[in-house]
Design a protein around this motif. Sequence first.
Motif, mmCIF file in Angstrom:
data_model
loop_
_atom_site.group_PDB
_atom_site.id
_atom_site.type_symbol
_atom_site.label_atom_id
_atom_site.label_comp_id
_atom_site.label_asym_id
_atom_site.label_seq_id
_atom_site.Cartn_x
_atom_site.Cartn_y
_atom_site.Cartn_z
ATOM 1 N N ALA A 158 0.632 -1.237 0.158
ATOM 2 C CA ALA A 158 -0.181 -0.020 0.033
ATOM 3 C C ALA A 158 0.877 1.319 -0.044
ATOM 4 C CB ALA A 158 -0.904 0.069 1.156
ATOM 5 N N ALA A 159 1.851 1.205 0.592
ATOM 6 C CA ALA A 159 2.744 2.417 0.698
ATOM 7 C C ALA A 159 3.488 2.788 -0.541
ATOM 8 C CB ALA A 159 3.864 2.135 1.785
ATOM 9 N N SER A 160 3.570 1.812 -1.440
ATOM 10 C CA SER A 160 4.224 2.122 -2.867
ATOM 11 C C SER A 160 3.046 2.442 -4.015
ATOM 12 C CB SER A 160 5.425 1.079 -2.926
ATOM 13 O OG SER A 160 4.597 0.008 -2.924
ATOM 14 N N LYS A 161 2.050 2.270 -3.699
ATOM 15 C CA LYS A 161 0.873 2.683 -4.614
ATOM 16 C C LYS A 161 0.991 4.124 -5.094
ATOM 17 C CE LYS A 161 -2.572 -0.497 -3.771
ATOM 18 N NZ LYS A 161 -3.664 -0.934 -2.879
ATOM 19 N N THR A 162 0.861 4.505 -6.248
ATOM 20 C CA THR A 162 1.064 5.876 -6.614
ATOM 21 C C THR A 162 0.118 6.951 -6.066
ATOM 22 O OG1 THR A 162 -0.423 5.490 -8.601
ATOM 23 C CG2 THR A 162 1.808 5.410 -8.875
ATOM 24 N N ASP A 163 -1.019 6.498 -5.577
ATOM 25 C CA ASP A 163 -1.955 7.411 -4.943
ATOM 26 C C ASP A 163 -1.955 7.125 -3.244
ATOM 27 O OD1 ASP A 163 -3.142 4.986 -5.065
ATOM 28 O OD2 ASP A 163 -5.029 5.458 -5.303
ATOM 29 N N PRO A 169 4.708 13.834 4.566
ATOM 30 C CA PRO A 169 4.289 14.562 3.322
ATOM 31 C C PRO A 169 5.634 15.415 2.774
ATOM 32 C CG PRO A 169 2.606 14.887 4.469
ATOM 33 C CD PRO A 169 3.487 14.101 5.558
ATOM 34 N N ASP A 170 6.637 15.946 3.718
ATOM 35 C CA ASP A 170 7.567 16.728 3.284
ATOM 36 C C ASP A 170 8.621 15.896 2.595
ATOM 37 O OD1 ASP A 170 7.676 15.317 6.151
ATOM 38 O OD2 ASP A 170 9.775 16.171 6.333
ATOM 39 N N ILE A 171 8.766 14.714 2.982
ATOM 40 C CA ILE A 171 9.698 13.632 2.159
ATOM 41 C C ILE A 171 9.100 13.162 0.736
ATOM 42 C CG2 ILE A 171 11.298 13.261 4.164
ATOM 43 C CD1 ILE A 171 9.966 10.559 4.329
ATOM 44 N N GLY A 172 8.023 13.471 0.488
ATOM 45 C CA GLY A 172 7.309 13.228 -0.800
ATOM 46 C C GLY A 172 7.278 11.742 -0.969
ATOM 47 N N THR A 173 7.349 10.946 -0.161
ATOM 48 C CA THR A 173 7.332 9.420 -0.566
ATOM 49 C C THR A 173 7.307 8.662 0.849
ATOM 50 O OG1 THR A 173 8.413 7.336 -1.450
ATOM 51 C CG2 THR A 173 9.914 9.252 -0.597
ATOM 52 N N ASN A 174 6.828 7.258 0.674
ATOM 53 C CA ASN A 174 6.703 6.552 1.892
ATOM 54 C C ASN A 174 8.086 5.759 2.005
ATOM 55 O OD1 ASN A 174 4.348 7.412 3.041
ATOM 56 N ND2 ASN A 174 3.070 6.223 1.536
ATOM 57 N N GLU A 175 8.570 5.485 0.427
ATOM 58 C CA GLU A 175 9.923 4.885 0.548
ATOM 59 C C GLU A 175 11.030 5.687 1.062
ATOM 60 O OE1 GLU A 175 10.833 1.147 -2.225
ATOM 61 O OE2 GLU A 175 11.831 2.984 -2.928
ATOM 62 N N VAL A 176 11.802 5.048 2.196
ATOM 63 C CA VAL A 176 12.829 6.341 2.612
ATOM 64 C C VAL A 176 14.229 5.825 1.943
ATOM 65 C CG1 VAL A 176 11.676 7.057 4.773
ATOM 66 C CG2 VAL A 176 13.099 4.801 4.771
#
Lengths: 800, 158
Positions: A158-163, A169-176
Amino acid sequence: MDKVTSAVRLPKDRSIRKGKWIGARVQRVEDPRFLTGSAKYVADLTLPRMVHAVFVRSPHAHAYIVSIDKSVLPGLGKTAFAFTGEDMREVPALIDVVTLETLLKTPQHSLALGKVRFAGEAVAIVAHADRYIAEDLAELLGQAIEYDILDPVPDVAAASKTDAALLHPDIGTNEVYRETETHGDIDGAFKAADQSFSLRFHHNRYEAAPMETRGVLANYERPDSQLTVWSSTQMPHFLGSIISGKLGLPAQRVRVIAPEVGGGFGQKMCTSPEEIVVPWVALQLGRPVRWIEDRREHLLSATHAKEQYVNLDVAVKNDGKILGIKGEFIGDGGGYSFNTESALIEPALAAKAFPGPYRLECYEETVAASLTNKSPAAAYRGVGWTASNAAREIVIDEIARGLDIDPADMRRMNMLDADELPYKSITGQIYDSGSYKESLDKALDAIDYPAFRAEQQRLRGEGRYTGVGISCYVEQTAWGSDSSAQAGTPLPSHDNSTVTMDPGGKVTIGTSVSGHGQGHETSLAQVAADGLGIDIADVRVLHGDTLTSPYGLGTYASRSAVIGGATVARAAADVREQVLRVAGKLFEASPEDLLIEDGIISVAGAPSLSKTMEEVAFAAYWDGGLRDEEPGENHQPLLSSTRFYDPPATYSNGCVVVLTEVDTDTGVVKLDRVVVVEDCGTVINPMIVDGQVHGAIMQGIGGALLEHLIYDADGQPLTTTYMDYLVPTAMGMPNMEVHHLETPSPFSIGGIKGMGEGGQVAAPAAVANAVADALAPFGARITHFPLSPDNVLRMIGKIA
Amino acid sequence: MATTKHAVDLTVNGESAQVMVEARRTLADVLREELGLTGTKLGCEHGVCGACTVIVDGRTARSCLMFAVQANGCEITTVEGLDTDGKLDFVQQAFTENHGLQCGFCTPGVLMSVHSFLKNNPNPSEEEIRIELSGNICRCTGYQNIVKSIAAAAAASR
């Protein structure tokens, strides 16, 4: 990869004085206080005017905090106290210390500020002099918090889905983090291969679950500006440094005490946000504040561990030789890339340790971590390595089955020989020494492997499914600067012990390693007793208090026997010299001609010339005539020494073999035998080593069969009591047979290696391979843990 | 929020005590907080882990699931009541000789269960030991040396 000869810097003198104590099965000196109920853990400590703190925790997985109305609390500011993230806004957030350029950082406020990222995250803290009323107040305040609920991110997919909603939000992705590193000609390996095999494996999320939950008592004495914090921690000095930094207090005004600690297993290493909040509240109130976590709170919000997706592709020749492996290790970091080691703690350690005892010449490692709405992932016994070892050993069995090779032979073909060591693995880990094939052979001999195979065939004819599972391991230990760098998460290490002999000839040790069930008070006393030629009853070991122990990092990652043992041995050797120097003056003899035995100092060859340790120590302190005119650096009248040690990495090894029978009607896995062969080099106390093996094996079996932190699709945790989160009980545990090999490390002082984790690293794969072996007639494959009855029945197609 | 308090008379480890407590206060909290007998531990507070086990009128009880008012007039033994002036009893002695404890947190509850169990069954099989012990969770020992300690205690008591 290469034979290593001079890759590590070794101290000149690696010897350790061994007498009657090191290696002996000595009963623990700390036992009586635990057996009589007088041992004091944090929850057993009370102070005058103490208030009880209770955390108000988020019921939502992912939400903005709109408002918190403290005015609902009766007696607010008089008898009831409450603080929120806004109140603590100025306190710097917790953050990891990993220095990798491409790793994104997600600072965590100790109380959530503006947003919650997992169900159970601390949103506010309330305090009252009566714990029951404090609980009532927490419930009241919980109802007075307004949230704006966001879409949940329940797992890595779920974390890597585009939506996907973004946790940060400040880092713009869920994948660190995501990086790939290639060693050797991996494409060439796959081209040269006869076949390739793949495994897609999901290792379950579970946790340390120590019997004592977390807990903190803090007291700030305003007149002296002195903060004292009692915490159930494995790292008192380190915690003191963190608290000092976050709360802006000079370090010498922060004393941290780890009283008795009821189990840690790595979970009590990293700094808990609560360990910042409670002392901060004590500063605000100027009175003692105590927080004791309850079990539900623990399962919700103490750090989780071990969840990883491990994807392997293996290039092999038809004879079983492994040519190369591509491995992808994806961690589920939970709501924050947690302080100290970040969300990489699982996947990065897994990737580096992956080769294990095997000769791997081509390797591509991909390490990634995503954040999800779960309690954060952090350290737990065998961190990273449990999943890594499980995936590797499971795929080896699958390949052996696919190629119709015996799984033991498949291992032997790819395994390092003892004479290849020291050896630098393809990921840069320098295996100092070991007994890889010997431990495998010894374990198989113990079960009479050929006889088991014959019996297995016979039972299959009767419709009974038994299996044997082999799991070999290499366990990185002696966690100092070198070990942490080889693991892929560099952290400078610092540890010391002080050995002091008093005027009565008795010895007190202050040590920076901090025990919580490992029996340090006994093991380190054994080392000192041999070093000084005295009885362990004459040695007292103090630990876990920053005021009485020299600075150091504490206890984790199987470091304390190596580091604690060496620092005590070195300091005791200095004190021995000091004693002999004084005795030499008393006897008018050269110190080299003196002996110490059972606390009696005598002149070699003239046994009638002797004095007790007490007589010599008393003379050292009080006989002014024996002092040097100008006491020099090495010849102070005080009989004391503080020594430092930052060891080279050492690698223990072993093999776990499990025999099982699987009931194909119910899916229940019964463990018939568990055989362990371990090799941790020089053993200080074999009784304690056995105990560590037993506990680690049990926790590994728990993870393989029972333990699972389950979240639903909304990110709601479903395992919040011990009726849902299952830990092993006495009924499910078979007898364990522990066998020993002893290959001393050529690198460490005294040849000691650590050994606290190997059992947990290796046991899950042994269980899994035994189950897969039992169910081979069904074509069963292991894809995820735990191997609960429903999982087993799905594996054999009995349920959908 | 504050509720009525009730007088509760207890005999704990042979000593009588009277406490005034709210009806909702658990026996474990009264033993630990009011009487200072902190040897009894709280590991889960929902009756699964067994760390809070004490003996009430001859039978084991989860002191986290029992209200203090329910124990009015009862005789209670806690871990503090086992040794004699620091001299370990036969169960405690068997545990130290067989390394039946590591962090020590589950130990008081285990000891109380074992006492009750051995009184009813002084000659247990290993299977019976494991069944009886299954109400006490230990996270350190894998139960190996606890089972061994209990067998040794049973042998010592015969």
